[in-house]
Design a protein around this motif. Structure first.
Motif, short mmCIF file in Angstrom:
data_model
loop_
_atom_site.label_atom_id
_atom_site.label_comp_id
_atom_site.label_asym_id
_atom_site.label_seq_id
_atom_site.Cartn_x
_atom_site.Cartn_y
_atom_site.Cartn_z
N PHE A 173 0.83 -1.21 0.00
CA PHE A 173 0.00 0.00 0.00
C PHE A 173 0.86 1.25 0.00
CE2 PHE A 173 -1.72 3.49 2.56
CZ PHE A 173 -2.80 3.85 1.77
N TRP A 174 1.93 1.27 0.80
CA TRP A 174 2.79 2.45 0.84
C TRP A 174 3.54 2.63 -0.48
CZ3 TRP A 174 1.35 5.69 4.20
CH2 TRP A 174 0.90 5.29 5.45
N LEU A 175 3.94 1.51 -1.11
CA LEU A 175 4.56 1.61 -2.43
C LEU A 175 3.56 2.15 -3.44
CD1 LEU A 175 6.93 1.07 -4.34
CD2 LEU A 175 6.05 -1.26 -4.63
N PHE A 176 2.33 1.67 -3.37
CA PHE A 176 1.26 2.15 -4.23
C PHE A 176 1.06 3.66 -4.05
CE2 PHE A 176 -3.23 3.37 -3.59
CZ PHE A 176 -3.68 3.39 -4.91
N VAL A 197 1.57 6.50 -6.92
CA VAL A 197 0.44 7.35 -7.30
C VAL A 197 0.83 8.82 -7.20
CG1 VAL A 197 -1.85 8.12 -6.62
CG2 VAL A 197 -1.36 5.69 -6.78
N ALA A 198 1.50 9.19 -6.11
CA ALA A 198 1.92 10.58 -5.95
C ALA A 198 2.89 10.99 -7.05
CB ALA A 198 2.57 10.77 -4.57
N ILE A 250 6.46 15.61 -3.19
CA ILE A 250 7.71 15.00 -2.73
C ILE A 250 7.55 14.45 -1.31
CG2 ILE A 250 10.13 15.45 -2.17
CD1 ILE A 250 9.55 15.33 -5.14
N PHE A 251 6.80 15.15 -0.48
CA PHE A 251 6.52 14.70 0.90
C PHE A 251 5.87 13.32 0.88
CE2 PHE A 251 3.49 14.28 4.37
CZ PHE A 251 4.24 14.59 5.48
N ALA A 301 6.12 7.80 2.01
CA ALA A 301 5.48 6.54 1.65
C ALA A 301 6.51 5.51 1.22
CB ALA A 301 4.46 6.77 0.54
N PHE A 302 7.52 5.95 0.48
CA PHE A 302 8.58 5.03 0.05
C PHE A 302 9.35 4.50 1.26
CE2 PHE A 302 12.89 4.17 -1.65
CZ PHE A 302 12.55 3.23 -2.61
#
Length: 354
Positions: free
Chosen positions: A168-171, A175-176, A219-220, A225-226
């Protein structure tokens, strides 16, 4: 002029009037709203944006064709998804970026004339420029949501449901990266073409805080998330992802400082009320630029380690990713170095034009 004539003791007074001259001064009112200027930082952004979607547009088209030729009906369904939500948005972005590039030479004096022509026709319209790009961003968001559902089902089927949170965090990071710039580009074009506000969102001359907030928000999300992807995967991931940790901290500092300037009334347009604030902006701009260079160092290191079949295409994809990632920060860097010191009326900026 008055003259006197004596006639039999009678005095006559004759008034001789010269015609009055009326001077009419015709003034051409200066339109402060029309203040176009070359947005060089936006040019760098647009080059990166176009290159990214040009390369990855072919990537999505290739996946669509491969899935469509597959014997599996499930994969054929994915072919439609890859085409309509992957390749088609990229095509929209290409066409509209080319359309936008004609504005610079198709219109008159940058200082006094509004933008009225696109592709040499009188068809400049904010909604015409904004809606297709926003639609492309929506289609690409649908694509990533579909991917998330597909991968989640696969992870559950192979008893790897514990990895869903990490994916989910990679997603969210992807997306961002993929949709965020398209979203604020559509808003930029609405301001530029619809409101005749030629600073838009990605301008750096009149309201640079817009570019800072828009780009550092993306960028945040990308950075934090990455970082969260590796929370459960590896306890010693910090040595490998420390550039994104640092970038997350820098982007957070930019957003917090921008909020402070705005809500404290310490900024009006490109003017800040204190020389210290300007120095802080310069430091943050330098920090963002340094982080771009560090991340490019990682990209180059990865490319040097690539070998074997298909390495050329992989290197091209990494180059496009690096160019794109850098381009979505250049207007913010430029904006951070564009502030001046002066009076800001020291009032809450909610009363100022956004």
């Amino acid at each position: 002029m008055a003259s006197q004539t004596v006639n039999g003791g009678e005095t006559n007074r004759t008034n001789t009037q010269q015609p009055m001259q009326t001077v009419v001064v015709v003034q051409t009112p200066a339109n402060d709203a029309i203040n176009r200027y070359p947005r060089w930082a936006y040019l760098i952004f647009s080059i990166g944006f176009f290159a990214y979607h040009f390369v990855y547009g072919w990537f999505w088209l290739g996946l669509a064709v491969a899935a469509g030729d597959s014997a599996s009906q499930d994969l054929q369904g994915y072919g439609a998804l890859f085409f309509f939500c992957g390749a088609l948005p990229s095509l929209i972005f290409w066409i509209w970026m080319i359309t936008d590039s004609t504005v610079f030479c198709a219109n008159g004096d940058r200082t006094n004339d509004p933008v009225t022509q696109i592709c040499c026709c009188q068809c400049a319209n904010g909604w015409f420029m904004m809606i297709p790009v926003a639609l492309g961003a929506l289609l690409r968001f649908i694509l990533w949501c579909a991917f998330f559902g597909i991968v989640t089902d696969v992870l559950v089927d192979v008893d790897a449901g514990f990895a869903v949170d990490n994916f989910f965090w990679l997603f969210l990071s992807l997306v961002a990266l993929d949709c965020g710039p398209a979203i604020y580009l559509s808003i930029d074009w609405y301001f530029y073409y619809g409101k005749e506000d030629y600073d838009g969102v990605l301008g750096t001359k009149q309201n640079p805080i817009r570019a800072i907030v828009a780009q550092m928000s993306v960028i945040f999300i990308i950075s934090w998330a990455f970082i969260a992807v590796f929370e459960d995967i590896a306890e010693d991931a910090a040595p490998y992802i420390w550039p994104w940790i640092m970038y997350g901290l820098v982007s957070t500092a930019c957003l917090v400082f921008a909020a402070f300037l705005w809500f404290s009334g310490s900024i009006k347009g490109n003017v800040v009320s204190n020389p210290v604030f300007r120095i802080i902006c310069f430091v943050l701009g330098a920090a963002v630029a340094v982080m771009d260079l560090i991340i490019w160092g990682y990209f180059v290191s990865w490319m040097l380690d690539i070998d074997g079949e298909g390495s050329g295409w992989l290197i091209i994809l990494i180059l496009m990713y690096g160019t794109y990632f850098t381009s979505i920060t250049v207007p913010a860097i430029w904006a951070l170095f564009s502030f001046q010191v002066g009076e800001t009326a020291n009032q809450n900026n909610n009363n100022q034009a956004v």
